[in-house]
Design a protein around this motif. Structure first.
Motif, PDB file in Angstrom:
ATOM      1  N   GLN A 189       0.931  -1.116   0.123  1.00 31.19           N
ATOM      2  CA  GLN A 189      -0.075  -0.131  -0.072  1.00 31.19           C
ATOM      3  C   GLN A 189       0.917   1.194   0.110  1.00 31.19           C
ATOM      4  N   PHE A 190       0.512   2.303  -0.726  1.00 27.38           N
ATOM      5  CA  PHE A 190       1.114   3.469  -0.909  1.00 27.38           C
ATOM      6  C   PHE A 190       0.117   4.574  -0.526  1.00 27.38           C
ATOM      7  N   ALA A 191       0.741   5.883  -0.799  1.00 28.24           N
ATOM      8  CA  ALA A 191      -0.217   7.052  -0.774  1.00 28.24           C
ATOM      9  C   ALA A 191      -1.200   7.043  -1.779  1.00 28.24           C
ATOM     10  N   GLU A 192      -2.172   7.582  -1.664  1.00 30.85           N
ATOM     11  CA  GLU A 192      -3.406   7.610  -2.483  1.00 30.85           C
ATOM     12  C   GLU A 192      -2.784   8.063  -3.850  1.00 30.85           C
ATOM     13  N   ASN A 193      -3.111   7.432  -5.025  1.00 33.43           N
ATOM     14  CA  ASN A 193      -2.883   7.633  -6.600  1.00 33.43           C
ATOM     15  C   ASN A 193      -1.213   7.680  -6.640  1.00 33.43           C
ATOM     16  N   ASP A 194      -0.506   6.967  -5.695  1.00 30.56           N
ATOM     17  CA  ASP A 194       0.874   6.769  -6.153  1.00 30.56           C
ATOM     18  C   ASP A 194       1.115   5.769  -7.225  1.00 30.56           C
ATOM     19  N   GLU A 195       1.839   6.348  -8.214  1.00 27.00           N
ATOM     20  CA  GLU A 195       2.321   5.437  -9.380  1.00 27.00           C
ATOM     21  C   GLU A 195       2.848   4.069  -9.257  1.00 27.00           C
ATOM     22  N   ASN A 196       3.458   4.121  -7.943  1.00 25.31           N
ATOM     23  CA  ASN A 196       3.752   2.527  -7.724  1.00 25.31           C
ATOM     24  C   ASN A 196       2.681   1.548  -7.691  1.00 25.31           C
ATOM     25  N   TYR A 197       1.597   2.122  -7.451  1.00 21.47           N
ATOM     26  CA  TYR A 197       0.505   0.993  -7.579  1.00 21.47           C
ATOM     27  C   TYR A 197       0.425   0.226  -8.747  1.00 21.47           C
ATOM     28  N   GLU A 198       0.590   0.999  -9.819  1.00 23.98           N
ATOM     29  CA  GLU A 198       0.286   0.352 -11.133  1.00 23.98           C
ATOM     30  C   GLU A 198       1.537  -0.614 -11.563  1.00 23.98           C
ATOM     31  N   TYR A 199       2.698  -0.181 -10.900  1.00 25.26           N
ATOM     32  CA  TYR A 199       3.805  -0.982 -11.321  1.00 25.26           C
ATOM     33  C   TYR A 199       3.707  -2.424 -10.256  1.00 25.26           C
ATOM     34  N   GLN A 200       3.220  -2.236  -9.296  1.00 26.11           N
ATOM     35  CA  GLN A 200       3.082  -3.346  -8.351  1.00 26.11           C
ATOM     36  C   GLN A 200       2.065  -4.220  -9.134  1.00 26.11           C
ATOM     37  N   TYR A 201       0.984  -3.584  -9.688  1.00 23.13           N
ATOM     38  CA  TYR A 201      -0.058  -4.507 -10.166  1.00 23.13           C
ATOM     39  C   TYR A 201       0.260  -5.247 -11.358  1.00 23.13           C
ATOM     40  N   PHE A 216       2.105 -10.591 -13.851  1.00 25.69           N
ATOM     41  CA  PHE A 216       3.219 -11.322 -14.651  1.00 25.69           C
ATOM     42  C   PHE A 216       3.732 -12.406 -13.554  1.00 25.69           C
ATOM     43  N   THR A 217       3.824 -12.236 -12.162  1.00 22.66           N
ATOM     44  CA  THR A 217       4.050 -13.163 -11.204  1.00 22.66           C
ATOM     45  C   THR A 217       3.014 -14.523 -11.205  1.00 22.66           C
ATOM     46  N   ILE A 218       1.938 -14.002 -11.208  1.00 24.99           N
ATOM     47  CA  ILE A 218       0.884 -15.098 -11.219  1.00 24.99           C
ATOM     48  C   ILE A 218       1.109 -15.958 -12.533  1.00 24.99           C
ATOM     49  N   LEU A 219       1.180 -15.305 -13.871  1.00 24.70           N
ATOM     50  CA  LEU A 219       1.280 -16.041 -15.159  1.00 24.70           C
ATOM     51  C   LEU A 219       2.426 -16.697 -15.139  1.00 24.70           C
ATOM     52  N   ASN A 220       3.679 -16.156 -14.700  1.00 27.70           N
ATOM     53  CA  ASN A 220       4.932 -17.059 -14.848  1.00 27.70           C
ATOM     54  C   ASN A 220       5.090 -18.226 -13.826  1.00 27.70           C
ATOM     55  N   GLU A 221       4.589 -18.111 -12.626  1.00 27.92           N
ATOM     56  CA  GLU A 221       4.574 -19.302 -11.947  1.00 27.92           C
ATOM     57  C   GLU A 221       3.474 -20.083 -12.119  1.00 27.92           C
ATOM     58  N   SER A 222       2.488 -19.981 -12.813  1.00 31.13           N
ATOM     59  CA  SER A 222       1.705 -21.008 -13.524  1.00 31.13           C
ATOM     60  C   SER A 222       2.070 -21.584 -14.699  1.00 31.13           C
ATOM     61  N   ILE A 223       2.758 -20.834 -15.622  1.00 34.70           N
ATOM     62  CA  ILE A 223       3.194 -21.342 -16.707  1.00 34.70           C
ATOM     63  C   ILE A 223       4.414 -22.390 -16.333  1.00 34.70           C
ATOM     64  N   ARG A 278       1.153   0.932 -23.622  1.00 38.00           N
ATOM     65  CA  ARG A 278       1.539   1.734 -22.358  1.00 38.00           C
ATOM     66  C   ARG A 278       3.117   2.134 -22.125  1.00 38.00           C
ATOM     67  N   ILE A 279       3.827   2.111 -23.171  1.00 34.35           N
ATOM     68  CA  ILE A 279       5.127   2.059 -23.011  1.00 34.35           C
ATOM     69  C   ILE A 279       5.859   3.338 -22.599  1.00 34.35           C
ATOM     70  N   ASP A 280       4.973   4.383 -22.597  1.00 32.04           N
ATOM     71  CA  ASP A 280       5.244   5.703 -21.994  1.00 32.04           C
ATOM     72  C   ASP A 280       5.265   5.884 -20.704  1.00 32.04           C
ATOM     73  N   SER A 281       4.734   4.878 -20.119  1.00 34.98           N
ATOM     74  CA  SER A 281       4.719   4.672 -18.553  1.00 34.98           C
ATOM     75  C   SER A 281       5.795   4.045 -17.944  1.00 34.98           C
ATOM     76  N   TRP A 282       6.504   4.581 -16.880  1.00 35.80           N
ATOM     77  CA  TRP A 282       7.642   4.039 -16.282  1.00 35.80           C
ATOM     78  C   TRP A 282       7.388   2.550 -15.774  1.00 35.80           C
ATOM     79  N   SER A 283       6.256   2.650 -15.325  1.00 40.55           N
ATOM     80  CA  SER A 283       5.794   1.197 -14.651  1.00 40.55           C
ATOM     81  C   SER A 283       5.721   0.267 -15.541  1.00 40.55           C
ATOM     82  N   ALA A 284       5.008   0.342 -16.913  1.00 37.69           N
ATOM     83  CA  ALA A 284       5.085  -0.869 -17.737  1.00 37.69           C
ATOM     84  C   ALA A 284       6.521  -1.118 -18.284  1.00 37.69           C
ATOM     85  N   ARG A 285       7.429   0.107 -18.288  1.00 40.65           N
ATOM     86  CA  ARG A 285       8.773  -0.390 -18.981  1.00 40.65           C
ATOM     87  C   ARG A 285       9.637  -1.152 -17.908  1.00 40.65           C
ATOM     88  N   PHE A 286       9.539  -0.787 -16.496  1.00 36.73           N
ATOM     89  CA  PHE A 286      10.034  -1.620 -15.442  1.00 36.73           C
ATOM     90  C   PHE A 286       9.473  -2.935 -15.191  1.00 36.73           C
TER      91      PHE A 286
END
Length: 455
Positions: free
Chosen positions: A104-116, A121-128, A170-178
């Motif tokens: 959890q972060f402060a409201e509207n923090d961009e780290n939410y999107e990155y962690q999402y 990807f974690t769920i997909l990678n582990e299942s695969i 969404r490549i302009d978003s740092w969260s997507a790139r990371f």
């Protein structure tokens, strides 16, 4: 040789705090009471420790340091949390464990999107991965194999769709790139052994952009390179002394960064830190040679002379007696030879005004010159330009405030010959008796050594 490449990344580097902010990071981590964590950040040469702290009895951890906004990593021996810190006082809370809990972060923090994105990807990678392991144990003729394989393909398609969506829209978003930078493609079950390995290595950097300035130099950047080296079994190659294969692996990394000199410098510094000259001389020179080919200006001289100088240059070590080279056409008429400089520490730079890499290096040196001059450093820049007027104009335009000299005979002259110069720029850090202290290959290495001996 350290078994865990990531351990080598934790370089305790001296950090300048001039002009930096007082920063703090507070985290609620009730599942980790009593555990110690490191706060890590990347720079030009690897990942360094910013601060360390222990989760107190109330489940709270506090980091305090002088630094700047950017990408940081909170890490213990097993787990990590990557964060983009965009304010001086940053906080987060973690419910549960790092792998399975919720951040959890402060409201509207961009780290939410990155962690999402990471969690998806974690769920997909582990299942695969789990399904692939099951398929390897099943008989292709069994009905269960067909059902499992169908699910395996479906999940791989879901991952490809997510990758494409983030990469294309969404490549302009740092969260997507990371998030993309940390992904690899899993080979199909029908690809096994060598073919599966080749597929994996071929697609390793598909969603990793070396040219991404936000990504370059972060813990994710260095972790990705370390994973690639591990996948290429670099430790086994080092142990076996297979320098031909090591050269191929390192050459491929430099080829991938060929269009981005900035990323090449990070790559070179990191690899030269990973394989220091005093421990891995052959590998160190493989790295430095690869870097110099792409980031220096080479000149035409007969082949035998070049080969001789390259071999002689490689043999130069700490303590090598630098020849008392003549200083022609100096801006200070009193300076006739290198011994006239009479400085505690001298940085000798051999350069050329027609070499953009040389000019860029001198510009970087000019930014730190006065700070280190007060601590005992002098700079002597010897140009190999044939045209005196051109050299004088370049020096004047650059406004470089140190001792200048020009040997108009270039590579044929006494300076280049005595110092075994075959490319520009070349640097020699020497003491008052003209003995070599170090031969920095990059500006980052130069600063590291100056910090070590003068601060």
């Amino acid at each position: 040789m350290c078994k865990n490449l990531l351990t080598i990344l934790f370089l305790l580097l001296t950090q300048s705090v001039i002009g930096q902010n007082k920063m703090s990071l507070k985290g609620e981590m009730s599942d980790y009471i009593g555990e110690k964590f490191l706060l890590l950040k990347g720079d030009d040469g690897g990942v360094f420790i910013v601060d360390s702290a222990t989760v107190n009895s109330r489940g709270v951890i506090d980091f305090n340091w002088e630094g700047e906004h950017g990408f940081y990593r909170v890490s213990n021996k097993k787990d990590k949390i990557d964060l983009k810190i965009n304010r001086d006082a940053f906080s987060f809370s973690l419910s549960g464990s790092i792998g399975d809990g919720e951040l959890q972060f402060a409201e509207n923090d961009e780290n939410y999107e990155y962690q999402y994105y990471l969690s998806e990807f974690t769920i997909l990678n582990e299942s695969i991965t789990d399904l692939r392991k099951q398929l390897l144990k099943l008989n292709e003729k069994d009905s269960l194999y067909k059902e499992t394989y169908s699910e395996f393909k479906k999940l791989k398609k879901s991952k490809r769709n997510l990758l494409k969506d983030l990469w294309n829209t969404r490549i302009d978003s740092w969260s997507a790139r990371f998030a993309l930078a940390q992904q690899e493609l899993t080979p199909d079950i029908k690809l096994t052994e060598q073919k599966a390995k080749e597929y994996y290595l071929k697609h390793f950097f598909d969603y990793f952009a070396f040219s991404d300035s936000l990504l370059t130099g972060t813990p994710v950047y260095y972790e990705k390179i370390s994973k690639y080296l591990k996948a290429r079994k670099i430790n086994d190659l080092v142990q076996d002394g297979n320098f031909r294969k090591i050269k191929e692996v390192i050459g491929n990394l430099f080829w991938l960064t060929e269009l981005d000199p900035g990323s090449q410098k990070y790559m070179a510094n990191f690899l030269m830190n990973l394989y220091p000259e005093n421990e891995n001389e052959e590998i160190y020179h493989i790295v430095s040679d690869a870097y110099r080919v792409l980031n220096t200006c080479e000149y035409v001289l007969n082949t035998k002379t070049i080969k001789r100088r390259i071999n002689n240059y490689k043999s130069i070590k700490k303590g090598w007696q630098v020849p008392d080279i003549p200083l022609h056409h100096t801006n200070d008429g009193r300076m006739q030879n290198l011994t006239n400089v009479n400085s505690e520490i001298t940085l000798l730079v051999v350069w050329s005004g027609s070499c953009e890499h040389s000019v860029n290096l001198l510009s970087q040196i000019s930014e730190i010159y006065y700070m280190y001059k007060e601590l005992g450093l002098e700079v002597v820049a010897v140009s190999l330009d044939a045209n005196l007027s051109y050299w004088q104009n370049t020096v004047s335009m650059g406004n470089y405030p140190w001792i200048h000299s020009c040997d108009t005979e270039g590579l044929q002259g006494s300076v280049a010959s005595q110092l075994n110069i075959f490319v520009t720029p070349s640097m020699f850090l020497i003491d008052s008796s003209l003995k070599t202290i170090a031969l920095p290959q990059t500006f980052f290495q130069l600063e590291q050594k100056l910090n070590e001996i003068l601060r």
